[in-house]
Design an enzyme around this catalytic site. Structure first.
Site, short mmCIF file in Angstrom:
data_model
loop_
_atom_site.label_atom_id
_atom_site.label_comp_id
_atom_site.label_asym_id
_atom_site.label_seq_id
_atom_site.Cartn_x
_atom_site.Cartn_y
_atom_site.Cartn_z
CG ASP A 96 -43.47 -43.84 -55.16
OD1 ASP A 96 -43.14 -43.35 -54.35
OD2 ASP A 96 -42.93 -45.21 -55.13
CE1 TYR A 117 -36.49 -48.21 -50.77
CE2 TYR A 117 -38.80 -47.84 -50.77
CZ TYR A 117 -37.47 -47.44 -51.14
OH TYR A 117 -37.49 -46.26 -51.52
#
Length: 520
Positions: A102, A251
């Site tokens: 990404d 994350y």
């Protein structure tokens, strides 16, 4: 008298000399083989060809992932991108690297990438130099640290993210043609993120050691930021994914405590200030270190890395020094040895591995843990060899530094193609590697502007038109299988932090097992 070389006595003498040299070399090789448990490791100053070639490939992924105004770009399908990142806050955040396939810049994993690159250079910089790869590693590291420095404009402010992950992941386009807004996320005293601030401090402290003999001014700047960031992280405590719950889908940080110990350990190495060591080995270590319980090393959990890093102090500290008197170091070293024991396949506490021999911890990005663990094993084995420690005890069984190195080598070899799929998981290395890596830039021809909606390039079954050289993909499933499909994100997406880990592992295996006794 016997005759040789047409009766020339001089020729006979030369033949005798050459024979003696050959015998000496043979004897040396036999010695090295026997000393290392029957396996020949590279001799000092002579990089192992396989690992040095793989390292050259792995380092190219940092060039693939670069954001900003590119310098000496050698990736033909990459160009300048995200030049306006940070402008909304009056900052230049155009550098740094995209996280994976990404176009997000996540500060947490970017900083971890920097820490691991720096650690690799500190331990194995001479091996990198011999393989003519040190400059490439330094280039990648500074591209990251320049970004991190700019992201820290004042003591208690750190910009931790560029881009909106939800919006970013809806688009499939080349970074060079992005037009979407790229909002900024920051932590402050009222919106803390001790984990990402401490990891950034660790990266800067480690990098300051790398640049100390190269550029003293830059090194001092890094260390100054590192110390201020650590103070910020420690005073205003909280996990960044608690402050920003919406980011936990990407994350998720399970705790900030391990990063505080990790950063303090790096700051001790960088400054020599015993207060940082006391921070890690005193009450904080007992409360946060989970000492005695072996864990796996990753972008989220730094405890095993901290235990190995502080074991370095224990291995090489002189008895009369402050470090030599620090009793808390012993618990870190004991836990580091417990970590080594779960990695050794013949230990009674050995962790699960696949039939093909891969240490297997998680299905998503399955190569992260074995590569990170193998790096720690190689580092620890080198500490043992350099310090003269001969054995490691695991539940009464004795193992050597060579056993740890064999484990590290087995994981690297698996990645490079010695696996049931006969596939190199390092893109661009070997004759067979994934062709459909989940990576926007690699999947779209360089002359195509798709706008946000380039989904046809995601869904096509054709190989990527551009090779994401050096990408370490997620890896195989538990049964050693792998599906080379672009939409198979679990297995086929590469991450920048994975590349830092494989760079460290490959560097550790290129030459003989000797490290400097001090990182400063």
């Amino acid at each position: 008298m016997a005759h040789c070389c047409g009766g020339s006595v001089r020729c006979c003498c030369w033949l005798l000399v050459l024979t003696l040299v050959a015998l000496a070399v043979t004897a040396a090789v036999v010695f090295v083989r026997n000393k290392n448990g029957g396996q020949i490791f590279p001799l000092p100053g002579v990089p192992d060809r396989k690992y040095s070639e793989a390292l050259a490939v792995a380092l190219q992924f940092f060039q693939v992932q670069k954001s900003g105004k590119l310098v000496n770009n050698e990736i033909p399908w990459r160009g300048d991108s995200a030049l306006d990142d940070g402008k909304d806050a009056g900052l230049d955040l155009s550098k740094g690297m995209y996280d994976a396939g990404d176009h997000m810049k996540f500060g947490f994993t970017t900083a971890f990438t920097g820490t691991m690159l720096a650690w690799s250079v500190l331990e194995y910089g001479e091996a990198m130099r011999a393989a003519k790869q040190r400059d490439a590693a330094l280039d990648a590291l500074q591209w990251i640290t320049d970004f991190l420095l700019n992201a820290h404009p004042s003591d208690d402010v750190l910009y931790i993210q560029v881009g909106d992950p939800k919006a970013d992941h809806k688009c499939w386009e080349r970074p060079e043609t992005m037009t979407e807004k790229r909002p900024l996320t920051k932590i402050t005293t009222k919106a803390p993120g001790s984990d990402v601030a401490a990891e950034t401090a660790a990266a800067m402290a480690a990098a300051s050691l790398v640049y100390k003999p190269i550029n003293g001014t830059y090194s001092s700047t890094l260390l100054d930021h590192a110390e201020r960031l650590f103070a910020f992280a420690d005073k205003y405590r909280g996990a960044y994914t608690q402050t920003f719950p919406e980011l936990s889908a990407y994350y998720n940080s399970t705790t900030y405590q391990d990063e505080l110990l990790w950063a303090a350990s790096w700051l001790y190495h960088a400054t020599g200030n015993h207060s940082y060591l006391s921070y890690a080995t005193g009450k904080n270590g007992k409360d946060y270190g989970d000492l005695g319980n072996p864990r796996y090393f990753s972008w989220d959990d730094k405890r095993a890395g901290t235990q190995v890093l502080l074991s370095r102090v224990s291995f090489f500290a002189s008895k009369g020094s402050d470090a030599g008197k620090d009793q808390g170091l012993g618990l870190y070293k004991e836990t580091a040895e417990a970590v080594m024991c779960i990695l050794l396949p013949d230990s009674d506490t050995a962790a699960f591995r696949t039939e093909g021999g891969l240490l297997y911890v998680a299905e998503w990005n399955s190569l992260q843990h074995p590569v990170a663990s193998a790096f720690l094993a190689a580092v620890y084995s080198d500490y043992m060899m350099t310090s003269g420690k001969s054995e490691l005890s695991c539940s009464g069984k004795s193992f050597t530094a060579v056993d740890l190195r064999k484990f590290a080598k087995s994981q690297a070899d698996y990645v490079l193609g010695e696996n049931p799929m006969k596939l190199s998981y390092l893109v661009g290395y070997g004759n067979s590697y994934p062709q459909r890596v989940h990576h926007r830039g690699a999947s779209i021809p360089a002359d195509v502007d798709t706008g946000c909606d380039g989904q046809e390039w995601l869904k096509t079954s054709k190989p990527n038109p551009n090779v994401a050289t050096g990408a370490l993909v997620g890896g195989p499933f538990k049964n050693d299988s792998f599906v080379d499909d672009r939409e198979n994100v679990r297995q086929n997406e590469a991450t920048t932090y994975n590349s830092a880990l494989i760079v460290g592992l490959l560097s550790s295996l290129m030459s003989s097992s000797n490290v400097a006794e001090s990182l400063s």
